[in-house]
Design a protein around this motif. Structure first.
Motif, PDB file in Angstrom:
ATOM      1  N   ILE A 114      -2.942  12.547 -13.643  1.00  0.00           N
ATOM      2  CA  ILE A 114      -2.575  13.923 -14.145  1.00  0.00           C
ATOM      3  C   ILE A 114      -3.597  14.742 -14.090  1.00  0.00           C
ATOM      4  CG2 ILE A 114      -0.989  12.810 -16.128  1.00  0.00           C
ATOM      5  CD1 ILE A 114      -2.887  13.212 -18.146  1.00  0.00           C
ATOM      6  N   THR A 116      -4.655  19.229 -15.120  1.00  0.00           N
ATOM      7  CA  THR A 116      -4.236  20.617 -15.372  1.00  0.00           C
ATOM      8  C   THR A 116      -4.456  21.760 -14.889  1.00  0.00           C
ATOM      9  OG1 THR A 116      -5.999  20.965 -17.026  1.00  0.00           O
ATOM     10  CG2 THR A 116      -4.297  19.653 -18.179  1.00  0.00           C
ATOM     11  N   TYR A 136       0.332  18.614 -14.829  1.00  0.00           N
ATOM     12  CA  TYR A 136       0.873  18.082 -13.586  1.00  0.00           C
ATOM     13  C   TYR A 136       0.816  16.548 -13.751  1.00  0.00           C
ATOM     14  CZ  TYR A 136       0.431  22.589 -11.383  1.00  0.00           C
ATOM     15  OH  TYR A 136       0.465  23.960 -11.374  1.00  0.00           O
ATOM     16  N   ILE A 138       1.861  13.070 -11.580  1.00  0.00           N
ATOM     17  CA  ILE A 138       2.073  12.502 -10.280  1.00  0.00           C
ATOM     18  C   ILE A 138       2.258  11.049 -10.484  1.00  0.00           C
ATOM     19  CG2 ILE A 138       1.465  12.370  -7.938  1.00  0.00           C
ATOM     20  CD1 ILE A 138      -0.712  14.634  -8.834  1.00  0.00           C
ATOM     21  N   PHE A 145       6.412  14.383  -8.292  1.00  0.00           N
ATOM     22  CA  PHE A 145       5.479  14.977  -9.313  1.00  0.00           C
ATOM     23  C   PHE A 145       6.302  15.802 -10.271  1.00  0.00           C
ATOM     24  CE2 PHE A 145       4.994  17.749  -5.475  1.00  0.00           C
ATOM     25  CZ  PHE A 145       5.359  18.723  -5.892  1.00  0.00           C
ATOM     26  N   VAL A 147       5.820  19.220 -13.523  1.00  0.00           N
ATOM     27  CA  VAL A 147       5.003  19.968 -14.327  1.00  0.00           C
ATOM     28  C   VAL A 147       5.663  20.509 -15.513  1.00  0.00           C
ATOM     29  CG1 VAL A 147       5.695  22.058 -12.871  1.00  0.00           C
ATOM     30  CG2 VAL A 147       3.653  22.153 -13.778  1.00  0.00           C
ATOM     31  N   TYR A 148       4.721  20.437 -16.426  1.00  0.00           N
ATOM     32  CA  TYR A 148       5.329  20.360 -18.135  1.00  0.00           C
ATOM     33  C   TYR A 148       4.357  21.911 -18.704  1.00  0.00           C
ATOM     34  CZ  TYR A 148       7.524  16.160 -17.828  1.00  0.00           C
ATOM     35  OH  TYR A 148       8.050  15.125 -17.466  1.00  0.00           O
ATOM     36  N   ASP A 171       9.245  22.291 -13.613  1.00  0.00           N
ATOM     37  CA  ASP A 171       9.619  22.101 -12.159  1.00  0.00           C
ATOM     38  C   ASP A 171       9.178  20.690 -11.949  1.00  0.00           C
ATOM     39  OD1 ASP A 171      11.013  22.620 -10.036  1.00  0.00           O
ATOM     40  OD2 ASP A 171       9.894  24.252  -9.402  1.00  0.00           O
ATOM     41  N   SER A 172       9.870  20.188 -10.558  1.00  0.00           N
ATOM     42  CA  SER A 172       9.312  19.062 -10.034  1.00  0.00           C
ATOM     43  C   SER A 172       9.693  18.876  -8.595  1.00  0.00           C
ATOM     44  CB  SER A 172      10.331  17.795 -10.664  1.00  0.00           C
ATOM     45  OG  SER A 172      11.734  18.186  -9.885  1.00  0.00           O
TER      46      SER A 172
END
Length: 183
Positions: A114, A116, A136, A138, A145, A147-148, A171-172
């Protein structure tokens, strides 16, 4: 009264020295007044680390708050604990589980990383919008991966009120173009 040459020499030296000292003081005073103010350099440090069973990263969620993102590699639970810079207490807790979003099987022992990143999302009406950082996640085994974002509410933060909720999947994607065969 007539002064001898030695006395005249010492008086002249004293006079020249006094004038030089006065010029030095004036020069220093003028120089210090014209000196440019020191430049302010904003610092934003983030860090990440991992072990076999836990990953952690930090990121600035808002102006005065820092988030600690932790990912339990055994369960896939990702959480962000937000530290309020004014109260030095945790003011927020946001959670999700990454297993479904990454499409990984926990039984196959995924290897997570992970980190940021800074983000600046435009206002979308209302009070809630993602904080100033994203996280992120992964899976190094599959290359997938996600992303939050953190659904940070600035008015609650301004009042010092605690807040909680689910991390927002933004997204991913995948970083690997080929499928690896399993051993």
């Amino acid at each position: 009264m007539k002064l001898d040459s030695t006395t005249r020499f010492w008086l002249a030296s004293f006079a020249v020295g006094s004038v030089m000292t006065a010029f030095a003081i004036v020069g220093l005073t003028v120089g210090l007044q014209q000196q440019q103010p020191a430049l302010e350099i904003p610092v934003n440090a983030t860090a990440s680390t991992w072990s076999e069973t836990m990953c952690a990263a930090t990121g600035r969620v808002d102006e005065e708050v820092e988030g600690l993102f932790t990912l339990d590699s055994l369960t896939g639970d990702l959480q962000c604990s937000v530290l309020n810079g004014r109260t030095t207490k945790f003011a927020g807790l946001f959670r999700t589980n990454v297993l479904q979003d990454l499409g990984v099987d926990a039984a196959k022992k995924p290897t997570y990383m992970i980190l940021t990143g800074a983000a600046s999302f435009p206002g979308q009406g209302g009070n809630t919008r993602p904080g100033d950082c994203v996280v992120y996640v992964i899976d190094a085994t599959t290359g997938r991966f996600v992303v939050y974002g953190v659904p940070w509410q600035r008015t609650l933060a301004a009042r010092g009120a605690p807040q909680q909720g689910a991390l927002i999947l933004l997204d991913s994607g995948t970083a690997r173009n080929v499928m690896l065969r399993e051993p």
